[in-house]
Design a protein around this motif. Sequence first.
Motif, PDB file in Angstrom:
ATOM      1  N   PRO A  73     -28.120  36.255  -7.279  1.00 57.51           N
ATOM      2  CA  PRO A  73     -27.343  36.261  -8.520  1.00 57.51           C
ATOM      3  C   PRO A  73     -25.905  35.770  -8.344  1.00 57.51           C
ATOM      4  N   TYR A  74     -25.662  34.949  -7.319  1.00 56.97           N
ATOM      5  CA  TYR A  74     -24.281  34.589  -6.982  1.00 56.97           C
ATOM      6  C   TYR A  74     -23.890  33.236  -7.574  1.00 56.97           C
ATOM      7  N   VAL A  75     -22.652  33.140  -7.998  1.00 55.48           N
ATOM      8  CA  VAL A  75     -22.088  31.901  -8.518  1.00 55.48           C
ATOM      9  C   VAL A  75     -20.682  31.752  -7.951  1.00 55.48           C
ATOM     10  N   ALA A  76     -20.147  30.558  -8.082  1.00 55.73           N
ATOM     11  CA  ALA A  76     -18.716  30.367  -7.846  1.00 55.73           C
ATOM     12  C   ALA A  76     -18.033  30.441  -9.200  1.00 55.73           C
ATOM     13  N   LEU A  77     -16.836  30.920  -9.203  1.00 50.34           N
ATOM     14  CA  LEU A  77     -16.102  31.115 -10.451  1.00 50.34           C
ATOM     15  C   LEU A  77     -14.706  30.541 -10.251  1.00 50.34           C
ATOM     16  N   LYS A  78     -14.332  29.603 -11.103  1.00 55.82           N
ATOM     17  CA  LYS A  78     -13.014  28.964 -10.979  1.00 55.82           C
ATOM     18  C   LYS A  78     -12.131  29.352 -12.152  1.00 55.82           C
ATOM     19  N   LEU A 100     -14.996  17.303 -18.630  1.00 57.38           N
ATOM     20  CA  LEU A 100     -15.158  16.093 -17.827  1.00 57.38           C
ATOM     21  C   LEU A 100     -16.316  16.233 -16.849  1.00 57.38           C
ATOM     22  N   THR A 101     -16.300  17.296 -16.066  1.00 55.07           N
ATOM     23  CA  THR A 101     -17.290  17.449 -14.999  1.00 55.07           C
ATOM     24  C   THR A 101     -18.676  17.740 -15.557  1.00 55.07           C
ATOM     25  N   ALA A 102     -18.749  18.414 -16.694  1.00 58.43           N
ATOM     26  CA  ALA A 102     -20.049  18.735 -17.280  1.00 58.43           C
ATOM     27  C   ALA A 102     -20.793  17.486 -17.731  1.00 58.43           C
ATOM     28  N   ARG A 103     -20.079  16.377 -17.903  1.00 59.90           N
ATOM     29  CA  ARG A 103     -20.731  15.115 -18.258  1.00 59.90           C
ATOM     30  C   ARG A 103     -21.535  14.547 -17.097  1.00 59.90           C
ATOM     31  N   LEU A 104     -21.234  15.010 -15.900  1.00 59.41           N
ATOM     32  CA  LEU A 104     -21.792  14.401 -14.697  1.00 59.41           C
ATOM     33  C   LEU A 104     -23.041  15.153 -14.237  1.00 59.41           C
ATOM     34  N   SER A 105     -24.114  14.428 -14.045  1.00 59.14           N
ATOM     35  CA  SER A 105     -25.349  15.020 -13.526  1.00 59.14           C
ATOM     36  C   SER A 105     -25.825  14.138 -12.379  1.00 59.14           C
ATOM     37  N   HIS A 106     -25.371  14.496 -11.179  1.00 59.56           N
ATOM     38  CA  HIS A 106     -25.644  13.671 -10.005  1.00 59.56           C
ATOM     39  C   HIS A 106     -25.855  14.608  -8.818  1.00 59.56           C
ATOM     40  N   PRO A 107     -26.806  14.314  -7.939  1.00 56.21           N
ATOM     41  CA  PRO A 107     -27.088  15.236  -6.821  1.00 56.21           C
ATOM     42  C   PRO A 107     -25.911  15.448  -5.876  1.00 56.21           C
ATOM     43  N   ASN A 108     -24.912  14.554  -5.905  1.00 55.64           N
ATOM     44  CA  ASN A 108     -23.775  14.691  -5.001  1.00 55.64           C
ATOM     45  C   ASN A 108     -22.486  15.092  -5.705  1.00 55.64           C
ATOM     46  N   VAL A 109     -22.621  15.560  -6.945  1.00 58.24           N
ATOM     47  CA  VAL A 109     -21.475  16.106  -7.689  1.00 58.24           C
ATOM     48  C   VAL A 109     -21.776  17.562  -7.994  1.00 58.24           C
ATOM     49  N   ARG A 111     -22.431  21.091  -9.568  1.00 60.14           N
ATOM     50  CA  ARG A 111     -23.038  21.440 -10.846  1.00 60.14           C
ATOM     51  C   ARG A 111     -22.263  22.570 -11.520  1.00 60.14           C
ATOM     52  N   LEU A 112     -21.882  22.341 -12.765  1.00 61.83           N
ATOM     53  CA  LEU A 112     -21.193  23.359 -13.554  1.00 61.83           C
ATOM     54  C   LEU A 112     -22.191  24.042 -14.478  1.00 61.83           C
ATOM     55  N   PHE A 113     -22.000  25.370 -14.670  1.00 65.56           N
ATOM     56  CA  PHE A 113     -22.904  26.137 -15.523  1.00 65.56           C
ATOM     57  C   PHE A 113     -22.298  26.430 -16.892  1.00 65.56           C
ATOM     58  N   GLY A 114     -21.039  26.821 -16.936  1.00 63.42           N
ATOM     59  CA  GLY A 114     -20.473  27.179 -18.231  1.00 63.42           C
ATOM     60  C   GLY A 114     -18.974  27.400 -18.182  1.00 63.42           C
ATOM     61  N   PHE A 115     -18.390  27.446 -19.392  1.00 62.22           N
ATOM     62  CA  PHE A 115     -16.964  27.733 -19.578  1.00 62.22           C
ATOM     63  C   PHE A 115     -16.865  28.946 -20.495  1.00 62.22           C
ATOM     64  N   GLU A 116     -16.062  29.931 -20.093  1.00 62.87           N
ATOM     65  CA  GLU A 116     -15.911  31.145 -20.903  1.00 62.87           C
ATOM     66  C   GLU A 116     -14.459  31.615 -20.870  1.00 62.87           C
ATOM     67  N   VAL A 117     -14.134  32.496 -21.800  1.00 64.37           N
ATOM     68  CA  VAL A 117     -12.821  33.135 -21.823  1.00 64.37           C
ATOM     69  C   VAL A 117     -13.027  34.641 -21.789  1.00 64.37           C
ATOM     70  N   ASP A 118     -12.383  35.293 -20.824  1.00 59.00           N
ATOM     71  CA  ASP A 118     -12.412  36.752 -20.762  1.00 59.00           C
ATOM     72  C   ASP A 118     -11.426  37.257 -21.814  1.00 59.00           C
ATOM     73  N   THR A 127     -17.929  28.708 -14.521  1.00 55.01           N
ATOM     74  CA  THR A 127     -18.931  29.124 -13.541  1.00 55.01           C
ATOM     75  C   THR A 127     -19.637  27.875 -13.023  1.00 55.01           C
ATOM     76  N   LEU A 128     -19.879  27.839 -11.733  1.00 55.60           N
ATOM     77  CA  LEU A 128     -20.493  26.682 -11.107  1.00 55.60           C
ATOM     78  C   LEU A 128     -21.325  27.119  -9.916  1.00 55.60           C
ATOM     79  N   GLU A 129     -22.081  26.181  -9.377  1.00 50.47           N
ATOM     80  CA  GLU A 129     -22.959  26.523  -8.256  1.00 50.47           C
ATOM     81  C   GLU A 129     -22.135  26.974  -7.056  1.00 50.47           C
ATOM     82  N   LEU A 130     -22.654  27.952  -6.354  1.00 54.20           N
ATOM     83  CA  LEU A 130     -22.010  28.443  -5.137  1.00 54.20           C
ATOM     84  C   LEU A 130     -22.485  27.585  -3.972  1.00 54.20           C
ATOM     85  N   LEU A 131     -21.563  26.866  -3.368  1.00 56.01           N
ATOM     86  CA  LEU A 131     -21.901  25.960  -2.269  1.00 56.01           C
ATOM     87  C   LEU A 131     -21.701  26.647  -0.933  1.00 56.01           C
TER      88      LEU A 131
END
Length: 323
Positions: A73-78, A100-109, A111-118, A127-131
């Motif tokens: 259940p882990y993600v990276a959070l920026k 900008l980044t959400a427009r990109l769907s490439h195996p070497n870029v 992956r972003l999951f979502g944008f939220e406001v607390d 939220t984005l993939e945990l590398l």
Amino acid sequence: MIEAAEASDLTYFALAATAAREPVRETPRQAPGELPEVLGGRYKIERLLGVGGMGAVYRARDLLREQFGDPEPYVALKTLSDDFAEYPDANALLYSEFALTARLSHPNVVRLFGFEVDIPSQRAFITLELLRGLTLDQLLCERPEGLPWDELRGIAIPLLEALCYSHQLGVLHGDLKPSNVMLAEDGLRLFDYGLGQPVEGLLPGLPRLCRSRIAAWTPRYAALELLEGAPLSAAADVYALACVLVELASGQHPFRRLSAKQAKSMELDRQLQRPAQVPLHCWQALRTALAFDESQRQIDCSELLDAFRRPPASRLRRWLGKA
């Protein structure tokens, strides 16, 4: 059905329709820089992974996925770092990076999951993939003499493919450097488009970073024109990437880790030498990409990629060519 007492735990965007019909309740804002332990009522921050020019990235646990039994259940959070979170348009700028980044769907870029406001803290986050893996600056620490040709080429090609893809979709990166590239478990990833911009005419409604107010370039990878106040361009990305590739090849920054302005004043471009393992045609392409003056940097990302894809000439072919 969601009860009223539970509704305040959801994001603003989830409640947009309800908010239009009901009076807005004031939510006290926390002091700038104070980051909650749980963001958005869902993401529990575990630890800091890194801090960049404007943002901070954390490892977080998605409590909703965990509740449904997800074993990973882990993600990276920026989110923006504490200093930049104080700006009144900070959240809008972070959204610009997401758009900008959400427009990109490439195996070497990345992956972003979502944008939220607390809502309680008014802190926006992505939220984005945990590398998991080594960044190129960590690799350089382990390999101070540089990489052999096959290994260099195996990194250069997917990195160039990622940047070419970004440019084709009108997205400029703006901060290419070894710490923004990771050799992840399932392949290379280019990440952190926080200083990126769309090309002129693309997504005109997005807020843009005010360069006179925020100077966040990494000087030793920034093209000369950026340091002199010119707008970001594809040519500036090419200069930065050429610096990275030469550093991977030789273990040394091409201009002694100095800015382009300092290096030009010292005429360090005259001292550039081809690393032994880099084929001549690739070195010629890199040498062009390293030109201080943008008008002389007459090579684009796709041409640089073509050079690295082309196999080196055999000894016989080189001999026949000389003959």
